[in-house]
Write an enzyme that holds these catalytic residues in place. Sequence first.
Site, mmCIF file in Angstrom:
data_model
loop_
_atom_site.group_PDB
_atom_site.id
_atom_site.type_symbol
_atom_site.label_atom_id
_atom_site.label_comp_id
_atom_site.label_asym_id
_atom_site.label_seq_id
_atom_site.Cartn_x
_atom_site.Cartn_y
_atom_site.Cartn_z
ATOM 1 N N GLU A 64 -11.909 4.188 38.508
ATOM 2 C CA GLU A 64 -11.136 3.163 37.778
ATOM 3 C C GLU A 64 -11.680 2.899 36.372
ATOM 4 O OE1 GLU A 64 -11.661 -0.614 39.780
ATOM 5 O OE2 GLU A 64 -13.836 -0.415 39.716
ATOM 6 N N GLY A 110 -15.315 2.059 40.867
ATOM 7 C CA GLY A 110 -16.418 2.576 40.051
ATOM 8 C C GLY A 110 -16.207 2.068 38.640
ATOM 9 N N ARG A 111 -16.766 0.892 38.395
ATOM 10 C CA ARG A 111 -16.545 0.214 37.111
ATOM 11 C C ARG A 111 -17.271 0.930 35.963
ATOM 12 N NH1 ARG A 111 -15.128 -4.755 35.171
ATOM 13 N NH2 ARG A 111 -14.454 -5.523 37.191
ATOM 14 N N ASP A 138 -20.464 0.505 44.429
ATOM 15 C CA ASP A 138 -20.475 1.399 43.255
ATOM 16 C C ASP A 138 -21.768 2.217 43.136
ATOM 17 O OD1 ASP A 138 -18.061 0.277 42.715
ATOM 18 O OD2 ASP A 138 -18.634 -0.704 40.846
HETATM 19 O O1 F6P Z 1 -18.531 -4.038 41.786
HETATM 20 C C1 F6P Z 1 -17.817 -3.409 42.779
HETATM 21 C C2 F6P Z 1 -16.372 -3.343 42.468
HETATM 22 O O2 F6P Z 1 -15.862 -2.812 43.624
HETATM 23 C C3 F6P Z 1 -15.953 -2.533 41.230
HETATM 24 O O3 F6P Z 1 -15.877 -1.165 41.415
HETATM 25 C C4 F6P Z 1 -14.615 -3.125 40.919
HETATM 26 O O4 F6P Z 1 -14.246 -2.957 39.584
HETATM 27 C C5 F6P Z 1 -14.810 -4.568 41.250
HETATM 28 O O5 F6P Z 1 -15.787 -4.606 42.270
HETATM 29 C C6 F6P Z 1 -13.536 -5.263 41.641
HETATM 30 O O6 F6P Z 1 -13.831 -6.420 42.305
HETATM 31 P P1 F6P Z 1 -12.881 -7.700 42.418
HETATM 32 O O7 F6P Z 1 -11.508 -7.210 42.621
HETATM 33 O O8 F6P Z 1 -13.431 -8.413 43.598
HETATM 34 O O9 F6P Z 1 -13.046 -8.460 41.162
#
Ligand code: F6P
Length: 345
Positions: A224, A172-173, A129
Amino acid sequence: MTKRIGILTGGGDCPGLNAVIRAVVRRAIMHGGYELIGIKSGWRGLLDCDTMPLTREDVRGILHRGGTILGTSRTNIFKNEETAKKAIDNIAKLKLDAIVAIGGEDTLGIAKKLTDRGIKIVGCPKTIDNDLMGTDLTFGFDTAVSIATEAVDRLHTTAESHNRILVCEVMGRHAGWIAAYAGLAGGADCILTPEKPVDVDEVCEMVKQRSRKGVNFSIIVVAEGAKIKGQEEILASQRKDDFGHVQLGGVGQVLAGFVAERTGFDTRVTVLGHVQRGGTPTAFDRVLGTRYGVAAMDAVHKGNFGVLVALRGNEIVEVPLSKVSEGIRTLDEGFYEMTKTFWGY
Ligand code: F6P
């Protein structure tokens, strides 16, 4: 006397993790006087004393491999005092003189708390991210952008053939770095990020403007974590992890519904998801990860603990680990505004 150094990878995996692990081990061998111990599955490995040796042989042939040979988890040892104490006791039990922690804000937030309790730690900045404070760049971002850019390129040809609107949801949280970079590199017609609430009318107007000019397809890249004005946050699941994060996903689908309804265009959605995180790292991420690994081991060797190795310009520097907890490094406003040059017709 030989010093025992633990290495762990925490949080979501990321292309380039193995490059960092290998670099730490190789640099330690070069300095001499160290035994490297892999702590498995992130901080969870400390609770379970789950470790593996990390010798020259163990890190052979891993530079180009995605994922992490140590495994990872989102375990928060500071969830309660009991687990925190157990982890600290186990560091002593495992006779670890120091730990190199490779992770993002959550993993490194724990590293900072352990530092405050007297544990010797060096942090290494990881996340696709690219939203970590204290560094100009995290490894893994370049790979994710390359994958997302290729996807946008591919979506272009099919969108054009069918006169469709294609919405591409990327990771991209909290920050829109991947969306902005992949959108710009792939020539997206609109880029939507968590930093700015999404105005559906504006997006639809852009699609209609293109249509009035005779261009009957558009590519919309959306992170996202983007929020649509006037709507609740869109989640894939309410379930929270150890750090209180919910599972994101679905904003692309909701946005596509609005766009189809308001413009009449046939609209489709592609969610890139974990494809952006898996597989082989780019050459850039291998080099950046390697530089971070070397710098992390050098910090250990110099006795500089409680620091994060970071990129400033093209230099690797050490910054206090506390930097990481200062917040999220969001997308540069000016950069985002610049991408608007290429939106619409
Ligand atoms: O922190 C990175 C990231 O790729 C975020 O963009 C995403 O929301 C999250 O990890 C999802 O990760 P997981 O599915 O492993 O919980």
